[in-house]
Design a protein around this motif. Structure first.
Motif, short mmCIF file in Angstrom:
data_model
loop_
_atom_site.label_atom_id
_atom_site.label_comp_id
_atom_site.label_asym_id
_atom_site.label_seq_id
_atom_site.Cartn_x
_atom_site.Cartn_y
_atom_site.Cartn_z
N GLY A 68 0.67 -1.18 0.25
CA GLY A 68 0.09 0.09 -0.04
C GLY A 68 0.74 1.35 -0.11
N ARG A 69 0.36 2.15 -0.66
CA ARG A 69 1.16 3.75 -0.48
C ARG A 69 1.64 4.12 0.91
NH1 ARG A 69 -2.03 6.99 -3.81
NH2 ARG A 69 -0.92 6.10 -5.53
N ASP A 70 0.20 3.81 1.57
CA ASP A 70 0.24 4.25 3.09
C ASP A 70 1.43 3.58 3.62
OD1 ASP A 70 -1.13 1.95 2.74
OD2 ASP A 70 -2.59 2.67 4.15
N GLU A 81 7.49 4.70 -5.23
CA GLU A 81 6.45 4.28 -6.09
C GLU A 81 6.62 4.21 -7.39
OE1 GLU A 81 2.64 5.96 -4.93
OE2 GLU A 81 1.59 5.75 -6.95
N ARG A 89 -8.19 0.69 -2.53
CA ARG A 89 -8.18 2.40 -2.34
C ARG A 89 -8.63 2.59 -1.07
NH1 ARG A 89 -9.73 2.77 -8.27
NH2 ARG A 89 -7.70 3.69 -9.24
N LEU A 181 -3.72 11.46 3.54
CA LEU A 181 -3.39 10.53 2.60
C LEU A 181 -4.40 9.81 1.60
CD1 LEU A 181 -0.85 9.57 0.79
CD2 LEU A 181 -0.81 7.66 2.52
N SER A 183 -4.85 6.53 -0.38
CA SER A 183 -3.90 5.38 -0.46
C SER A 183 -4.26 4.42 -1.62
CB SER A 183 -3.47 4.53 0.45
OG SER A 183 -2.42 3.73 0.55
N GLU A 184 -3.56 3.58 -2.20
CA GLU A 184 -4.02 2.37 -3.07
C GLU A 184 -2.87 1.52 -3.01
OE1 GLU A 184 -4.17 2.88 -7.65
OE2 GLU A 184 -3.45 4.82 -6.93
#
Length: 287
Positions: A68-70, A81, A89, A181, A183-184
């Protein structure tokens, strides 16, 4: 051989493996498998805890990973990334006790100053508050059930992933302020490292899956006099394919349209005279 880290459990695990399977890669059949070689595609998969994927990528132990982006940003790992994958998401937000109307109620991010914040993403929270110029009394790390921390007296405010808000409401909390944020799931690679062999192929395959999920093929027939109106409704990603019909002056059109807008576009085409409108799913693509 490209070494790819994949989440071994949690919300990211199943969708990540499904996307890789759609992209033509082997995936494990038994969740107890920790390593899986796919010699036909010259890749090797390592199934790791979602929170650890960025750490392994950042140290170069594996070449790329899905997480995850987070989780990547919170890890502080030396990873960046590479490609957003369009699933898992979520929104990361602050929440505090709901509307009591008290003068000390927390309703904006500046109100966090001097208060305790509980989160599973303490690095992200610390960075966000620092950017806002807000100094909390403490940032409390919890591994889960963050929404219970206010009622239990551990914190005054929480920062957590919010999907529907049902869990927060059940805990007597409500969100406030702008999201920290969005996120996905993302494909990540090591910062400033040379691009590993095989990454371009992996990227094209994943982009192909994303396109196939987000678009459909639409075919229709429209009188030549209405062609420009129809093409204005369906411009496609680049340009539609138009061909003449054998026994009439009508035109046959094939074009990609966003899956989420399919019915609206079909209605608009019908209104300008298009008929025989057919929609077909895309199984794979290379654009």
């Amino acid at each position: 051989m490209l070494r790819i880290a994949v989440p071994n459990k949690g919300a990211l695990s199943g969708p990540a493996s499904e996307m890789l399977r759609e992209a033509g890669y082997r995936q494990r059949r038994d969740t107890r498998e920790l390593v899986l070689a796919d010699p036909e595609n010259d890749v090797e998969f390592f199934f790791l805890r979602p929170r650890d994927v960025a750490v392994y990528v950042g140290t170069g132990t594996v070449d790329v990973g899905i997480t995850g982006r987070d989780l990547m940003l919170d890890s502080g790992a030396d990873a960046v990334e590479h490609l957003g994958l369009g699933f898992a998401r979520s929104t990361f937000r602050y929440a505090a006790p709901a509307g009591s109307g008290a003068t000390d109620q927390v309703t904006e991010i500046a109100d966090i100053a001097g208060r305790r914040v509980a989160s599973s993403y303490t690095t992200l929270v610390a960075q966000h508050l620092a950017k806002q110029g807000v100094e909390p009394a403490a940032i409390v790390h919890l591994d889960g059930a963050v929404e219970s921390s206010v009622r239990l007296g551990v914190a005054d405010v929480i920062a957590d992933v919010v999907e529907t808000g049902t869990t927060l409401r059940a805990a007597g909390l409500e969100v406030f302020g702008e999201p920290i944020l969005r996120s996905e799931a993302v494909l990540i690679r090591q910062s400033d490292a040379e691009k590993p062999a095989g990454l371009d192929v992996l990227t094209r395959r994943l982009e192909g899956v994303i396109t196939a999920r987000e678009y459909v093929l639409m075919d229709y027939v429209v009188p030549a006099a209405q062609l420009e109106q129809a093409v204005a409704i369906t411009p496609g990603k680049e340009s539609p394919t138009v061909s003449a019909q054998h026994h009439s002056d009508a035109r046959a059109v094939r074009v990609m349209v966003p899956r989420s807008e399919t019915n609206r576009i079909m209605d608009a085409l019908y209104d300008v005279g298009a008929r025989a409108i057919i929609v077909t799913s895309i199984h794979a693509s290379r654009l």
